[in-house]
Design an enzyme around this catalytic site. Structure first.
Site, PDB file in Angstrom:
ATOM      1  N   ASN A 194       0.530 -14.599   1.196  1.00  0.00           N
ATOM      2  CA  ASN A 194       0.329 -13.795   2.411  1.00  0.00           C
ATOM      3  C   ASN A 194      -0.654 -12.694   2.056  1.00  0.00           C
ATOM      4  O   ASN A 194      -0.290 -11.723   1.400  1.00  0.00           O
ATOM      5  CB  ASN A 194       1.693 -13.216   2.843  1.00  0.00           C
ATOM      6  CG  ASN A 194       1.553 -12.200   3.958  1.00  0.00           C
ATOM      7  OD1 ASN A 194       0.499 -12.099   4.596  1.00  0.00           O
ATOM      8  ND2 ASN A 194       2.614 -11.435   4.205  1.00  0.00           N
ATOM      9  N   TRP A 195      -1.885 -12.870   2.488  1.00  0.00           N
ATOM     10  CA  TRP A 195      -2.925 -11.919   2.080  1.00  0.00           C
ATOM     11  C   TRP A 195      -2.895 -10.619   2.863  1.00  0.00           C
ATOM     12  O   TRP A 195      -3.645  -9.696   2.551  1.00  0.00           O
ATOM     13  CB  TRP A 195      -4.308 -12.586   2.180  1.00  0.00           C
ATOM     14  CG  TRP A 195      -4.613 -13.485   1.017  1.00  0.00           C
ATOM     15  CD1 TRP A 195      -3.817 -13.704  -0.078  1.00  0.00           C
ATOM     16  CD2 TRP A 195      -5.790 -14.269   0.824  1.00  0.00           C
ATOM     17  NE1 TRP A 195      -4.434 -14.578  -0.945  1.00  0.00           N
ATOM     18  CE2 TRP A 195      -5.651 -14.949  -0.413  1.00  0.00           C
ATOM     19  CE3 TRP A 195      -6.946 -14.477   1.562  1.00  0.00           C
ATOM     20  CZ2 TRP A 195      -6.628 -15.801  -0.917  1.00  0.00           C
ATOM     21  CZ3 TRP A 195      -7.920 -15.337   1.065  1.00  0.00           C
ATOM     22  CH2 TRP A 195      -7.764 -15.982  -0.157  1.00  0.00           C
ATOM     23  N   LYS A 196      -2.107 -10.562   3.905  1.00  0.00           N
ATOM     24  CA  LYS A 196      -2.040  -9.335   4.727  1.00  0.00           C
ATOM     25  C   LYS A 196      -3.458  -8.913   5.121  1.00  0.00           C
ATOM     26  O   LYS A 196      -4.304  -9.770   5.318  1.00  0.00           O
ATOM     27  CB  LYS A 196      -1.273  -8.236   3.982  1.00  0.00           C
ATOM     28  CG  LYS A 196       0.064  -8.756   3.445  1.00  0.00           C
ATOM     29  CD  LYS A 196       0.961  -7.674   2.938  1.00  0.00           C
ATOM     30  CE  LYS A 196       2.243  -8.314   2.405  1.00  0.00           C
ATOM     31  NZ  LYS A 196       3.250  -7.331   2.016  1.00  0.00           N
TER      32      LYS A 196
ATOM     33  N   HIS B 198       7.566 -11.183   9.979  1.00  0.00           N
ATOM     34  CA  HIS B 198       7.433 -10.424   8.729  1.00  0.00           C
ATOM     35  C   HIS B 198       7.910  -8.991   8.972  1.00  0.00           C
ATOM     36  O   HIS B 198       7.701  -8.445  10.050  1.00  0.00           O
ATOM     37  CB  HIS B 198       5.973 -10.439   8.271  1.00  0.00           C
ATOM     38  CG  HIS B 198       5.805  -9.890   6.888  1.00  0.00           C
ATOM     39  ND1 HIS B 198       5.784  -8.539   6.632  1.00  0.00           N
ATOM     40  CD2 HIS B 198       5.685 -10.508   5.685  1.00  0.00           C
ATOM     41  CE1 HIS B 198       5.656  -8.357   5.324  1.00  0.00           C
ATOM     42  NE2 HIS B 198       5.587  -9.536   4.730  1.00  0.00           N
TER      43      HIS B 198
ATOM     44  N   GLU C  52       6.771  -6.254   8.135  1.00  0.00           N
ATOM     45  CA  GLU C  52       5.711  -5.326   8.576  1.00  0.00           C
ATOM     46  C   GLU C  52       5.447  -5.481  10.070  1.00  0.00           C
ATOM     47  O   GLU C  52       5.139  -4.512  10.763  1.00  0.00           O
ATOM     48  CB  GLU C  52       4.436  -5.561   7.742  1.00  0.00           C
ATOM     49  CG  GLU C  52       4.607  -4.998   6.328  1.00  0.00           C
ATOM     50  CD  GLU C  52       3.817  -5.717   5.248  1.00  0.00           C
ATOM     51  OE1 GLU C  52       2.853  -6.438   5.564  1.00  0.00           O
ATOM     52  OE2 GLU C  52       4.190  -5.557   4.065  1.00  0.00           O
TER      53      GLU C  52
ATOM     54  N   GLU D  99      13.114 -11.978   2.600  1.00  0.00           N
ATOM     55  CA  GLU D  99      12.314 -10.912   2.000  1.00  0.00           C
ATOM     56  C   GLU D  99      13.034  -9.579   2.161  1.00  0.00           C
ATOM     57  O   GLU D  99      12.905  -8.928   3.206  1.00  0.00           O
ATOM     58  CB  GLU D  99      10.949 -10.834   2.684  1.00  0.00           C
ATOM     59  CG  GLU D  99      10.117 -12.095   2.544  1.00  0.00           C
ATOM     60  CD  GLU D  99       8.635 -11.796   2.657  1.00  0.00           C
ATOM     61  OE1 GLU D  99       7.906 -12.169   1.746  1.00  0.00           O
ATOM     62  OE2 GLU D  99       8.218 -11.171   3.654  1.00  0.00           O
TER      63      GLU D  99
ATOM     64  N   GLY E   4       6.251  -5.192  -1.935  1.00  0.00           N
ATOM     65  CA  GLY E   4       5.168  -4.307  -2.364  1.00  0.00           C
ATOM     66  C   GLY E   4       5.641  -3.120  -3.194  1.00  0.00           C
ATOM     67  O   GLY E   4       4.890  -2.187  -3.439  1.00  0.00           O
TER      68      GLY E   4
ATOM     69  N   SER F 127       7.728  -8.792  -4.191  1.00  0.00           N
ATOM     70  CA  SER F 127       7.288  -8.539  -5.569  1.00  0.00           C
ATOM     71  C   SER F 127       7.466  -9.731  -6.505  1.00  0.00           C
ATOM     72  O   SER F 127       7.852  -9.579  -7.667  1.00  0.00           O
ATOM     73  CB  SER F 127       7.990  -7.294  -6.134  1.00  0.00           C
ATOM     74  OG  SER F 127       7.659  -6.157  -5.371  1.00  0.00           O
TER      75      SER F 127
ATOM     76  N   GLY G 279       2.792 -11.583  -1.609  1.00  0.00           N
ATOM     77  CA  GLY G 279       1.735 -10.697  -1.142  1.00  0.00           C
ATOM     78  C   GLY G 279       0.803 -10.357  -2.288  1.00  0.00           C
ATOM     79  O   GLY G 279      -0.125 -11.102  -2.619  1.00  0.00           O
ATOM     80  N   GLY G 280       1.080  -9.230  -2.946  1.00  0.00           N
ATOM     81  CA  GLY G 280       0.201  -8.689  -3.984  1.00  0.00           C
ATOM     82  C   GLY G 280      -0.289  -9.700  -5.016  1.00  0.00           C
ATOM     83  O   GLY G 280      -1.489  -9.790  -5.284  1.00  0.00           O
TER      84      GLY G 280
HETATM   85  P1  PGA Z   1       4.706  -8.598  -2.108  1.00  0.00           P
HETATM   86  O1  PGA Z   1       4.740  -9.001  -0.539  1.00  0.00           O
HETATM   87  O2  PGA Z   1       4.683  -9.888  -2.872  1.00  0.00           O
HETATM   88  O3  PGA Z   1       3.448  -7.803  -2.281  1.00  0.00           O
HETATM   89  O4  PGA Z   1       5.945  -7.801  -2.369  1.00  0.00           O
HETATM   90  C1  PGA Z   1       5.520 -10.059  -0.083  1.00  0.00           C
HETATM   91  C2  PGA Z   1       5.383 -10.198   1.415  1.00  0.00           C
HETATM   92  O5  PGA Z   1       5.272  -9.172   2.108  1.00  0.00           O
HETATM   93  O6  PGA Z   1       5.388 -11.322   1.949  1.00  0.00           O
END
Ligand code: PGA
Length: 251
Positions: free
Chosen positions: A9-11, A94, A96, A166, A172, A212, A233-234
């Protein structure tokens, strides 16, 4: 029996040029890997990603879609349009989206239905806050999210879903749920699916862990029996890290 899915997930990261560069690096090293691999770039990089990953096993996803097929919905995009742009998957609900953009379970449910209608595979994200985890409310929160999004779905609809657990406090932040903690929660989610849609569906649906996930913890997470992949994500932004996640050691 459940093929693992490692999803990036590149956001709000990577423009078209960066997307193409990542694809070149990843595909240089990527062989015939066992898990399914998906990348969800920003909307404006989808065309670039489609071209860059053509003739590769990497599948495309979107990070969101709207619940309607068209009309006066400024700034939104439909599931059909994403399908046309080359997406197979769409990430929905998600944290966010829930927290920053105020999406509730009712809207998320409508989006899932729109995605299924367009033959996009929804990845439904659920997860509790730190406050809820610490006050012992995790299962209550997850149950409410599952119920709100999936109540009265048919087993056939549920079969096309992927879930992503999640925990918000792990996204993050560098804090990961321990493999045991994640397994316990995944087992709870699978049991919920079993109770509502039956054992066959519950055994088919993949439940990804997100929050994470990194090269250093992916092996222990993926060794858990109810963790069927990762939503990352990251660590999905660097091709070397992402490749290491794709090559997790299976337990
Ligand atoms: P993260 O994000 O791996 O940076 O914690 C995961 C996500 O939001 O899907």
């Amino acid at each position: 029996m459940r093929r693992p899915l490692i999803a990036g997930n590149w956001k709000l990261n990577k423009n078209q040029e960066e997307t193409a560069a990542f694809a070149r690096e990843l595909l240089f090293d990527l062989g015939d890997e066992f898990p399914e691999v998906m990348i969800a770039p920003v909307f404006t990089s989808l065309a670039e990603a489609k071209q860059a990953f053509a003739n590769s096993p990497v599948r495309l996803g979107a990070q969101n879609c709207y619940a309607e097929t068209g009309g006066a919905f400024t700034g939104e995009i439909s599931a059909e349009m994403l399908k046309e742009a080359g997406c197979d998957y769409v990430i929905l609900g998600h944290s966010e989206r829930r927290e920053i953009f105020g999406e509730d379970d009712t809207l998320i449910r409508r989006k899932i239905l729109a995605a299924l209608q367009a033959r996009l595979l929804p990845i439904l994200c659920i997860g509790e806050s730190l406050e809820h985890r610490e006050s012992g409310q995790t299962e209550v929160v997850l149950q409410k999210q599952l119920q709100g999004a999936l109540a009265e779905f048919t087993p056939e609809q549920v079969e096309h879903l992927t879930l992503a657990y999640e925990p918000i406090w792990a996204i993050g932040t560098g804090k990961t749920a321990t493999p045991e903690m994640a397994q316990e929660t995944h087992a709870f989610i699978r049991n919920w699916l079993d109770q509502h849609f039956g054992d066959i569906e519950a055994q088919k649906v993949r439940i990804l862990y997100g929050g994470s996930v990194k090269p250093g913890n992916v092996d222990a997470l993926m060794a858990q029996p109810d963790i069927d992949g990762a939503l990352v994500g990251g660590a999905s932004l660097q091709s070397k890290d992402f490749l290491r996640l794709i090559r997790f050691e299976q337990g």
